[in-house]
Design an enzyme around this catalytic site. Structure first.
Site, PDB file in Angstrom:
ATOM      1  N   ASP A   1      -8.361   5.236  -4.622  1.00 40.62           N
ATOM      2  CA  ASP A   1      -7.672   6.497  -4.927  1.00 40.62           C
ATOM      3  C   ASP A   1      -8.612   7.665  -4.609  1.00 40.62           C
ATOM      4  O   ASP A   1      -9.788   7.469  -4.297  1.00 40.62           O
ATOM      5  CB  ASP A   1      -7.201   6.519  -6.393  1.00 40.62           C
ATOM      6  CG  ASP A   1      -8.355   6.517  -7.400  1.00 40.62           C
ATOM      7  OD1 ASP A   1      -9.249   7.372  -7.287  1.00 40.62           O
ATOM      8  OD2 ASP A   1      -8.370   5.654  -8.309  1.00 40.62           O
ATOM      9  N   THR A  44     -16.037  -1.156 -14.115  1.00 45.86           N
ATOM     10  CA  THR A  44     -15.935  -2.247 -13.133  1.00 45.86           C
ATOM     11  C   THR A  44     -16.370  -3.550 -13.785  1.00 45.86           C
ATOM     12  O   THR A  44     -17.331  -3.572 -14.551  1.00 45.86           O
ATOM     13  CB  THR A  44     -16.764  -1.986 -11.850  1.00 45.86           C
ATOM     14  OG1 THR A  44     -16.799  -3.192 -11.067  1.00 45.86           O
ATOM     15  CG2 THR A  44     -18.184  -1.523 -12.134  1.00 45.86           C
ATOM     16  N   SER A  45     -15.627  -4.613 -13.471  1.00 43.81           N
ATOM     17  CA  SER A  45     -15.970  -5.920 -14.043  1.00 43.81           C
ATOM     18  C   SER A  45     -17.162  -6.545 -13.315  1.00 43.81           C
ATOM     19  O   SER A  45     -17.658  -7.592 -13.712  1.00 43.81           O
ATOM     20  CB  SER A  45     -14.760  -6.858 -13.949  1.00 43.81           C
ATOM     21  OG  SER A  45     -14.411  -7.037 -12.586  1.00 43.81           O
ATOM     22  N   ARG A  94       1.328   1.792  -3.587  1.00 44.31           N
ATOM     23  CA  ARG A  94       0.100   2.305  -4.220  1.00 44.31           C
ATOM     24  C   ARG A  94      -0.017   3.822  -3.978  1.00 44.31           C
ATOM     25  O   ARG A  94      -0.423   4.574  -4.832  1.00 44.31           O
ATOM     26  CB  ARG A  94      -1.161   1.624  -3.659  1.00 44.31           C
ATOM     27  CG  ARG A  94      -1.201   0.100  -3.717  1.00 44.31           C
ATOM     28  CD  ARG A  94      -1.720  -0.402  -5.054  1.00 44.31           C
ATOM     29  NE  ARG A  94      -0.744  -0.284  -6.120  1.00 44.31           N
ATOM     30  CZ  ARG A  94       0.352  -1.061  -6.246  1.00 44.31           C
ATOM     31  NH1 ARG A  94       0.635  -1.998  -5.386  1.00 44.31           N
ATOM     32  NH2 ARG A  94       1.183  -0.884  -7.246  1.00 44.31           N
ATOM     33  N   ASN A 103     -13.029   2.388  -5.843  1.00 47.02           N
ATOM     34  CA  ASN A 103     -11.621   2.777  -5.928  1.00 47.02           C
ATOM     35  C   ASN A 103     -11.139   3.374  -4.614  1.00 47.02           C
ATOM     36  O   ASN A 103     -11.868   4.103  -3.947  1.00 47.02           O
ATOM     37  CB  ASN A 103     -11.428   3.792  -7.066  1.00 47.02           C
ATOM     38  CG  ASN A 103     -11.774   3.187  -8.402  1.00 47.02           C
ATOM     39  OD1 ASN A 103     -11.868   1.967  -8.517  1.00 47.02           O
ATOM     40  ND2 ASN A 103     -11.963   4.018  -9.419  1.00 47.02           N
ATOM     41  N   HIS A 133     -14.613   0.553  -0.638  1.00 43.34           N
ATOM     42  CA  HIS A 133     -13.485  -0.314  -0.282  1.00 43.34           C
ATOM     43  C   HIS A 133     -12.376   0.422   0.466  1.00 43.34           C
ATOM     44  O   HIS A 133     -11.245  -0.045   0.508  1.00 43.34           O
ATOM     45  CB  HIS A 133     -12.933  -0.993  -1.545  1.00 43.34           C
ATOM     46  CG  HIS A 133     -13.925  -1.940  -2.168  1.00 43.34           C
ATOM     47  ND1 HIS A 133     -13.808  -2.416  -3.446  1.00 43.34           N
ATOM     48  CD2 HIS A 133     -15.053  -2.489  -1.668  1.00 43.34           C
ATOM     49  CE1 HIS A 133     -14.838  -3.224  -3.705  1.00 43.34           C
ATOM     50  NE2 HIS A 133     -15.611  -3.269  -2.645  1.00 43.34           N
ATOM     51  N   TYR A 177       0.829  -1.217   0.000  1.00 42.67           N
ATOM     52  CA  TYR A 177       0.000   0.000   0.000  1.00 42.67           C
ATOM     53  C   TYR A 177       0.861   1.265   0.000  1.00 42.67           C
ATOM     54  O   TYR A 177       0.440   2.288  -0.554  1.00 42.67           O
ATOM     55  CB  TYR A 177      -1.013  -0.032   1.158  1.00 42.67           C
ATOM     56  CG  TYR A 177      -2.086  -1.063   0.895  1.00 42.67           C
ATOM     57  CD1 TYR A 177      -3.118  -0.789   0.007  1.00 42.67           C
ATOM     58  CD2 TYR A 177      -2.014  -2.338   1.444  1.00 42.67           C
ATOM     59  CE1 TYR A 177      -4.074  -1.760  -0.302  1.00 42.67           C
ATOM     60  CE2 TYR A 177      -2.963  -3.309   1.151  1.00 42.67           C
ATOM     61  CZ  TYR A 177      -3.988  -3.015   0.278  1.00 42.67           C
ATOM     62  OH  TYR A 177      -4.924  -3.970  -0.041  1.00 42.67           O
TER      63      TYR A 177
HETATM   64  N1  APR Z   1     -12.272   3.037 -19.061  1.00 44.00           N
HETATM   65  C1  APR Z   1     -13.306   2.366 -18.491  1.00 44.00           C
HETATM   66  N2  APR Z   1     -13.223   1.076 -18.113  1.00 44.00           N
HETATM   67  C2  APR Z   1     -12.063   0.435 -18.306  1.00 44.00           C
HETATM   68  C3  APR Z   1     -10.934   1.064 -18.881  1.00 44.00           C
HETATM   69  C4  APR Z   1     -11.078   2.424 -19.272  1.00 44.00           C
HETATM   70  N3  APR Z   1     -10.077   3.106 -19.846  1.00 44.00           N
HETATM   71  N4  APR Z   1      -9.923   0.155 -18.931  1.00 44.00           N
HETATM   72  C5  APR Z   1     -10.389  -0.987 -18.411  1.00 44.00           C
HETATM   73  N5  APR Z   1     -11.681  -0.825 -18.028  1.00 44.00           N
HETATM   74  C6  APR Z   1     -12.608  -1.787 -17.416  1.00 44.00           C
HETATM   75  C7  APR Z   1     -12.278  -3.251 -17.687  1.00 44.00           C
HETATM   76  O1  APR Z   1     -12.767  -3.647 -18.965  1.00 44.00           O
HETATM   77  C8  APR Z   1     -13.019  -3.939 -16.529  1.00 44.00           C
HETATM   78  O2  APR Z   1     -14.372  -4.203 -16.872  1.00 44.00           O
HETATM   79  O3  APR Z   1     -12.547  -1.651 -16.014  1.00 44.00           O
HETATM   80  C9  APR Z   1     -12.965  -2.873 -15.410  1.00 44.00           C
HETATM   81  C10 APR Z   1     -11.981  -3.179 -14.314  1.00 44.00           C
HETATM   82  O4  APR Z   1     -12.380  -4.334 -13.618  1.00 44.00           O
HETATM   83  P1  APR Z   1     -11.545  -4.859 -12.362  1.00 44.00           P
HETATM   84  O5  APR Z   1     -10.090  -4.858 -12.680  1.00 44.00           O
HETATM   85  O6  APR Z   1     -12.156  -6.157 -11.943  1.00 44.00           O
HETATM   86  O7  APR Z   1     -11.781  -3.727 -11.253  1.00 44.00           O
HETATM   87  P2  APR Z   1     -13.023  -3.499 -10.284  1.00 44.00           P
HETATM   88  O8  APR Z   1     -14.290  -4.016 -10.880  1.00 44.00           O
HETATM   89  O9  APR Z   1     -12.988  -2.077  -9.858  1.00 44.00           O
HETATM   90  O10 APR Z   1     -12.624  -4.417  -9.064  1.00 44.00           O
HETATM   91  C11 APR Z   1     -13.467  -4.443  -7.939  1.00 44.00           C
HETATM   92  O11 APR Z   1     -11.923  -5.837  -6.777  1.00 44.00           O
HETATM   93  O12 APR Z   1      -9.778  -6.383  -6.206  1.00 44.00           O
HETATM   94  C12 APR Z   1     -10.887  -5.741  -5.808  1.00 44.00           C
HETATM   95  O13 APR Z   1     -11.040  -4.149  -4.137  1.00 44.00           O
HETATM   96  C13 APR Z   1     -10.664  -4.295  -5.484  1.00 44.00           C
HETATM   97  O14 APR Z   1     -12.200  -2.434  -5.740  1.00 44.00           O
HETATM   98  C14 APR Z   1     -11.626  -3.586  -6.395  1.00 44.00           C
HETATM   99  C15 APR Z   1     -12.670  -4.633  -6.693  1.00 44.00           C
END
Ligand code: APR
Length: 229
Positions: free
Chosen positions: A89, A173-174, A56, A87, A104, A53
């Site tokens: 950040d 977000t995925s 980060r 996020n 988070h 961290y």
């Molecule tokens: N603009 C928008 N979306 C984007 C971009 C971009 N330039 N680049 C990538 N992405 C998308 C990806 O396609 C994906 O769907 O952002 C998403 C990121 O997904 P993850 O990496 O799974 O992140 P997130 O969903 O925020 O993860 C959730 O998981 O590990 C934990 O605590 C952590 O808060 C996090 C949580």
């Protein structure tokens, strides 16, 4: 003014230069979740977790909000904007958004490992915490981050915001992580829902308008749609 409620994830900050988690170059390709983002990982090797961290935070000081963050902040002229972010950040804050729920936790905050805990906000000239750095209660400090397996204290507040939405937007977000991904179930029936992501995100729903673009371009498209209505 109408309530515009958003759920943002790592993709929101990708164009600022912060890696996402699950993309091919994502953080979880380089680090094991169990090592750096669980209470067991912290118990096993607190120095490794603190250093993760600290890194980060160092990275956060090197980046700035992208046009997507800024466009979102500018929408406050037209909507009551409430951001629920996964996020850690502070780029939404830096861009000028006013109402942000950090589901988070927050990278620039630390807290005691004791309970009940007090939070402390770090300043840019003092971003490291190391073994031996203690809170006022004499306990070791830890990142103010919700690790896997821990409660998400802000989820109830977030649900209440989602239930009041007139428009709901998901960005970057995925939707792999709960309870954040489950917020979609609380969106009032019949309101417009937009999802901005350059990749397909599987939601199993047909009522979501998919804007296949990165956060900055996607926010530009969304702004036009919302302001034309
Ligand atoms: N603009 C928008 N979306 C984007 C971009 C971009 N330039 N680049 C990538 N992405 C998308 C990806 O396609 C994906 O769907 O952002 C998403 C990121 O997904 P993850 O990496 O799974 O992140 P997130 O969903 O925020 O993860 C959730 O998981 O590990 C934990 O605590 C952590 O808060 C996090 C949580």
């Amino acid at each position: 003014m109408k309530n515009l409620v958003l759920l943002t994830g790592a993709g929101m900050s990708a164009e600022s230069g912060i890696s996402t988690f699950r993309d091919s170059d994502g953080l979880w390709e380089q680090h094991k979740v169990a090592d750096v983002a669980t209470p067991a990982g912290f118990a096993a090797n607190p120095a490794r977790v603190l250093s993760f961290y600290n890194e980060r935070r160092k990275q956060l000081l090197e980046v700035v909000p992208n046009p997507g963050h800024e466009a979102l902040a500018a929408l406050e002229d037209y909507f009551d904007v409430h951001i629920i972010t996964q996020n850690i950040d502070n780029l939404h804050e830096q861009a000028g958004s006013s109402h942000i729920i950090h589901l988070h936790g927050e990278l620039m905050k630390v807290r005691s490992t004791g309970y009940p805990y007090k939070e402390y906000t770090l300043t840019p000239d003092n971003i490291e915490i190391n073994i031996g750095d203690k809170a006022e209660d004499g306990c070791q400090l830890r990142p103010h981050i919700v690790w896997f397996g821990e409660d998400v204290p802000q989820i109830e507040v977030a649900i209440k915001e989602v239930e009041k939405a007139d428009v709901f937007v998901i960005i970057g977000t995925s939707l792999n992580v709960y309870p954040a991904a489950g917020l979609l179930h609380y969106v009032p029936k019949g309101i417009p829902i937009y999802l901005i992501d350059p990749k397909e995100v599987n939601t199993n729903r047909k009522d979501i308008h998919f804007i296949k673009a990165g956060a900055s371009e996607g926010m530009d498209i969304l702004r036009k749609i919302l302001l034309d209505q």
